[in-house]
Design a protein around this motif. Structure first.
Motif, PDB file in Angstrom:
ATOM      1  N   GLN A 101     -16.649   0.404  16.132  1.00 22.11           N
ATOM      2  CA  GLN A 101     -17.139   1.426  15.204  1.00 22.11           C
ATOM      3  C   GLN A 101     -16.211   1.559  13.996  1.00 22.11           C
ATOM      4  N   ILE A 102     -14.932   1.477  14.256  1.00 21.00           N
ATOM      5  CA  ILE A 102     -13.952   1.619  13.172  1.00 21.00           C
ATOM      6  C   ILE A 102     -14.067   0.471  12.173  1.00 21.00           C
ATOM      7  N   TYR A 103     -14.268  -0.741  12.696  1.00 16.08           N
ATOM      8  CA  TYR A 103     -14.360  -1.903  11.808  1.00 16.08           C
ATOM      9  C   TYR A 103     -15.701  -1.999  11.082  1.00 16.08           C
ATOM     10  N   THR A 104     -16.741  -1.429  11.645  1.00 16.69           N
ATOM     11  CA  THR A 104     -18.069  -1.567  11.039  1.00 16.69           C
ATOM     12  C   THR A 104     -18.472  -0.373  10.181  1.00 16.69           C
ATOM     13  N   HIS A 105     -17.610   0.653  10.092  1.00 16.63           N
ATOM     14  CA  HIS A 105     -17.887   1.804   9.245  1.00 16.63           C
ATOM     15  C   HIS A 105     -16.736   2.007   8.264  1.00 16.63           C
ATOM     16  N   ASN A 106     -17.000   2.800   7.240  1.00 14.59           N
ATOM     17  CA  ASN A 106     -16.008   2.993   6.178  1.00 14.59           C
ATOM     18  C   ASN A 106     -15.293   4.341   6.282  1.00 14.59           C
ATOM     19  N   LEU A 107     -14.998   4.788   7.480  1.00 13.18           N
ATOM     20  CA  LEU A 107     -14.353   6.086   7.638  1.00 13.18           C
ATOM     21  C   LEU A 107     -13.027   6.115   6.895  1.00 13.18           C
ATOM     22  N   LEU A 108     -12.750   7.233   6.270  1.00 17.17           N
ATOM     23  CA  LEU A 108     -11.612   7.351   5.366  1.00 17.17           C
ATOM     24  C   LEU A 108     -10.266   7.147   6.070  1.00 17.17           C
ATOM     25  N   TYR A 109     -10.207   7.503   7.354  1.00 20.53           N
ATOM     26  CA  TYR A 109      -8.922   7.444   8.066  1.00 20.53           C
ATOM     27  C   TYR A 109      -8.968   6.462   9.239  1.00 20.53           C
ATOM     28  N   SER A 110      -9.707   5.373   9.066  1.00 19.30           N
ATOM     29  CA  SER A 110      -9.815   4.353  10.121  1.00 19.30           C
ATOM     30  C   SER A 110      -8.453   3.850  10.566  1.00 19.30           C
ATOM     31  N   ASP A 111      -7.549   3.645   9.602  1.00 11.76           N
ATOM     32  CA  ASP A 111      -6.207   3.147   9.930  1.00 11.76           C
ATOM     33  C   ASP A 111      -5.485   4.076  10.902  1.00 11.76           C
ATOM     34  N   LEU A 112      -5.545   5.371  10.618  1.00 14.85           N
ATOM     35  CA  LEU A 112      -4.808   6.334  11.434  1.00 14.85           C
ATOM     36  C   LEU A 112      -5.486   6.550  12.782  1.00 14.85           C
ATOM     37  N   ILE A 113      -6.808   6.479  12.812  1.00 14.88           N
ATOM     38  CA  ILE A 113      -7.524   6.574  14.084  1.00 14.88           C
ATOM     39  C   ILE A 113      -7.132   5.406  14.983  1.00 14.88           C
ATOM     40  N   MET A 114      -7.051   4.212  14.405  1.00 16.37           N
ATOM     41  CA  MET A 114      -6.653   3.036  15.184  1.00 16.37           C
ATOM     42  C   MET A 114      -5.236   3.191  15.727  1.00 16.37           C
ATOM     43  N   LEU A 115      -4.332   3.722  14.910  1.00 10.94           N
ATOM     44  CA  LEU A 115      -2.963   3.964  15.385  1.00 10.94           C
ATOM     45  C   LEU A 115      -2.949   4.913  16.577  1.00 10.94           C
TER      46      LEU A 115
ATOM     47  N   ILE B 216       0.846  -1.202   0.000  1.00  9.31           N
ATOM     48  CA  ILE B 216       0.000   0.000   0.000  1.00  9.31           C
ATOM     49  C   ILE B 216       0.880   1.251   0.000  1.00  9.31           C
ATOM     50  N   LYS B 217       1.970   1.233   0.778  1.00  9.25           N
ATOM     51  CA  LYS B 217       2.903   2.368   0.762  1.00  9.25           C
ATOM     52  C   LYS B 217       3.476   2.561  -0.641  1.00  9.25           C
ATOM     53  N   TRP B 218       3.796   1.446  -1.287  1.00  9.81           N
ATOM     54  CA  TRP B 218       4.392   1.501  -2.629  1.00  9.81           C
ATOM     55  C   TRP B 218       3.430   2.123  -3.646  1.00  9.81           C
ATOM     56  N   LEU B 219       2.133   2.050  -3.383  1.00 10.34           N
ATOM     57  CA  LEU B 219       1.138   2.606  -4.305  1.00 10.34           C
ATOM     58  C   LEU B 219       1.309   4.105  -4.538  1.00 10.34           C
ATOM     59  N   TYR B 220       1.988   4.798  -3.610  1.00  8.68           N
ATOM     60  CA  TYR B 220       2.220   6.232  -3.795  1.00  8.68           C
ATOM     61  C   TYR B 220       3.012   6.533  -5.064  1.00  8.68           C
ATOM     62  N   ASN B 221       3.700   5.529  -5.595  1.00  8.44           N
ATOM     63  CA  ASN B 221       4.477   5.735  -6.820  1.00  8.44           C
ATOM     64  C   ASN B 221       3.581   5.964  -8.040  1.00  8.44           C
ATOM     65  N   TYR B 222       2.333   5.586  -7.915  1.00 11.73           N
ATOM     66  CA  TYR B 222       1.401   5.741  -9.038  1.00 11.73           C
ATOM     67  C   TYR B 222       0.800   7.136  -8.972  1.00 11.73           C
ATOM     68  N   SER B 223       0.832   7.859 -10.071  1.00 10.45           N
ATOM     69  CA  SER B 223       0.505   9.294 -10.083  1.00 10.45           C
ATOM     70  C   SER B 223      -0.880   9.626  -9.547  1.00 10.45           C
ATOM     71  N   GLU B 224      -1.848   8.757  -9.779  1.00  9.69           N
ATOM     72  CA  GLU B 224      -3.222   9.091  -9.385  1.00  9.69           C
ATOM     73  C   GLU B 224      -3.564   8.645  -7.959  1.00  9.69           C
ATOM     74  N   VAL B 225      -2.619   8.016  -7.314  1.00 11.34           N
ATOM     75  CA  VAL B 225      -2.830   7.592  -5.922  1.00 11.34           C
ATOM     76  C   VAL B 225      -2.305   8.684  -4.995  1.00 11.34           C
ATOM     77  N   ASN B 226      -3.088   9.038  -4.000  1.00  6.49           N
ATOM     78  CA  ASN B 226      -2.658  10.045  -3.027  1.00  6.49           C
ATOM     79  C   ASN B 226      -3.089   9.619  -1.626  1.00  6.49           C
ATOM     80  N   SER B 227      -2.743  10.444  -0.638  1.00  3.24           N
ATOM     81  CA  SER B 227      -3.012  10.077   0.755  1.00  3.24           C
ATOM     82  C   SER B 227      -4.499  10.011   1.071  1.00  3.24           C
ATOM     83  N   THR B 228      -5.318  10.656   0.253  1.00  3.80           N
ATOM     84  CA  THR B 228      -6.758  10.642   0.491  1.00  3.80           C
ATOM     85  C   THR B 228      -7.426   9.384  -0.056  1.00  3.80           C
ATOM     86  N   ASN B 229      -7.024   8.977  -1.246  1.00  4.31           N
ATOM     87  CA  ASN B 229      -7.731   7.848  -1.879  1.00  4.31           C
ATOM     88  C   ASN B 229      -7.014   6.504  -1.745  1.00  4.31           C
ATOM     89  N   ILE B 230      -5.849   6.474  -1.113  1.00  2.00           N
ATOM     90  CA  ILE B 230      -4.994   5.294  -1.162  1.00  2.00           C
ATOM     91  C   ILE B 230      -5.650   4.032  -0.585  1.00  2.00           C
TER      92      ILE B 230
END
Length: 425
Positions: free
Chosen positions: A131-145, A45-59
């Motif tokens: 709540q984090i696992y049952t919803h599709n919040l955009l930044y669930s990963d970072l909230i969990m961290l 997933i980190k490597w996906l940043y190499n693709y021009s249309e991938v950004n921190s919002t949609n990754i």
């Protein structure tokens, strides 16, 4: 499986968990293989940043789409990173980025509406995770961290609605900071970690009162206001070191804000200015732009790097607050002239204080003293304010006579003002 992945503290842990929960191919892994695959997906997933249309919002949405591909799932199981990347590059061509980027602004990705939620007692952290696992919040990963690594005083959250509000604020904070810095999720996590100390953010996370439903627009406005105000507040904190002008907006960094009385104007101009900064500059601004923190925690090199990086922009005019050799000599010549002049004219200097502080400062008093004349003590001051070096004498009735200091004998004009003051009735 969830708890094992959470304990790995991966930056894309929730996304990885949701991928592995969704497909039977991952359900029978032993602990060793599970760990290896999780690490591989995280790096992918980190490597996906190499693709021009991938950004921190949609990754994370892009990653979730990609891992629906059975060929990609098989390469993950084979732990063949090079082959996996080739399969992903092929699959990326089929991703509808326009559709994904449009989805991002949907309510389900930005906040959970708690208007119909029930109040019940449950362990706060367990509730957050559910709540984090049952919803599709955009930044669930970072909230969990954050939940795993930041010490929140969650006892301040009396009910379900307060807890959901807490999650929503974190998600919107990440979203607005992401829109601002436009960098990686690692950078985003780092900067939000610092923003959690801002009093404004704490008041949103732990409100004393709560509406019946989540106030998305108001919360968004407050966070955006904090971010755009941080531009002017950060520049203001640099005022002791550098005098910075933005002529196009009639702004200089002696002021904390562009316009104290017009918040919409503040956001409007802030929105225009922020586009002139790169991601590193924006991170510096957010780190130092809070009303309630000090720039003292920022190293001299960080400050110099920031100033150097914006000095090439036509938007800014920047001057060092250091007293240069020419002005230093002018001040020293004035000091010598004062003493000679007063001696020749029988004027006695009282409480004479000379402070040759030529280090960086927006406001410095170099010399102050009194002269008693006709039974009245006149106070004289030579000081610096930003780029101006100024003489002033405080006359009777608190009137002030002031001139800019350009010549070594400017002091005699203040003495003349003192004489004239005694002629007035």
């Amino acid at each position: 499986m969830r708890e094992k992945i959470v304990n790995m503290d991966l930056i894309y842990g929730v996304t990885i968990t949701n991928i592995m929960d969704k497909y039977a191919i991952f359900k029978t892994l032993n602990n060793k293989k599970l760990k290896e695959i999780c690490l591989m997906i995280n790096e992918t997933i980190k490597w996906l940043y190499n693709y021009s249309e991938v950004n921190s919002t949609n990754i994370t949405l892009v990653a979730s789409n990609l891992f629906e591909n059975e060929n990609i799932q098989n390469e993950i199981l084979n732990l063949n990173f090079e082959q996996l990347k080739l399969k992903i590059l092929e699959a990326l061509k089929e991703i509808n980025f326009k559709k994904i980027n449009k989805q991002i602004k949907k309510e389900e990705f930005l906040y959970i509406d708690f208007v119909h939620s029930e109040n019940f007692n449950e362990n706060t952290i367990d509730f957050f995770k559910e709540q984090i696992y049952t919803h599709n919040l955009l930044y669930s990963d970072l909230i969990m961290l954050l939940l795993n690594n930041y010490n929140f005083s969650t006892k301040k959250l009396p009910s379900t609605n307060w807890k959901i509000n807490f999650i929503n604020v974190l998600n919107l904070l990440f979203y607005q900071a992401d829109m601002f810095i436009n960098s990686t999720r690692e950078d985003l996590y780092y900067i939000v970690l610092q923003m959690l100390e801002f009093l404004t953010i704490k008041s949103l996370l732990f409100p004393s009162r709560l509406a019946h439903s989540f106030e998305y627009e108001n919360t968004t406005f407050i966070i955006k206001k904090l971010i755009y105000n941080s531009i002017f507040n950060c520049l203001h904190k640099l005022n002791n070191l550098y005098y910075i002008e933005i002529p196009i907006y009639n702004y200089n960094n002696s002021r904390k804000l562009l316009n104290t009385y017009d918040i919409n104007r503040e956001i409007e101009v802030g929105n225009k200015i922020y586009k002139k900064f790169n991601s590193n500059q924006k991170m510096f601004i957010l780190k130092n732009g809070s009303y309630d923190n000090s720039i003292n925690n920022t190293t001299e090199k960080e400050i110099e790097d920031f100033i150097d990086s914006i000095s090439n922009s036509k938007l800014f005019i920047i001057y060092s607050q250091n007293t240069n050799k020419e002005n230093k000599k002018l001040i020293e010549d004035n000091i010598s002239f004062i003493q000679d002049y007063c001696k020749k004219n029988n004027l006695k200097l009282l409480d004479f204080i000379y402070t040759p502080n030529f280090d960086n400062s927006s406001s410095t008093v170099f010399v102050e003293f009194y002269i008693k004349y006709n039974n009245y003590k006149y106070k004289f001051v030579l000081a610096k304010y930003n780029l101006s070096y100024t003489w002033k004498v405080i006359l009777k009735n608190k009137k002030i006579y002031k001139i800019n200091c350009y010549l070594e004998d400017d002091f005699k004009h203040l003495v003349q003002a003192m004489f004239e003051d005694n002629k007035t009735k």
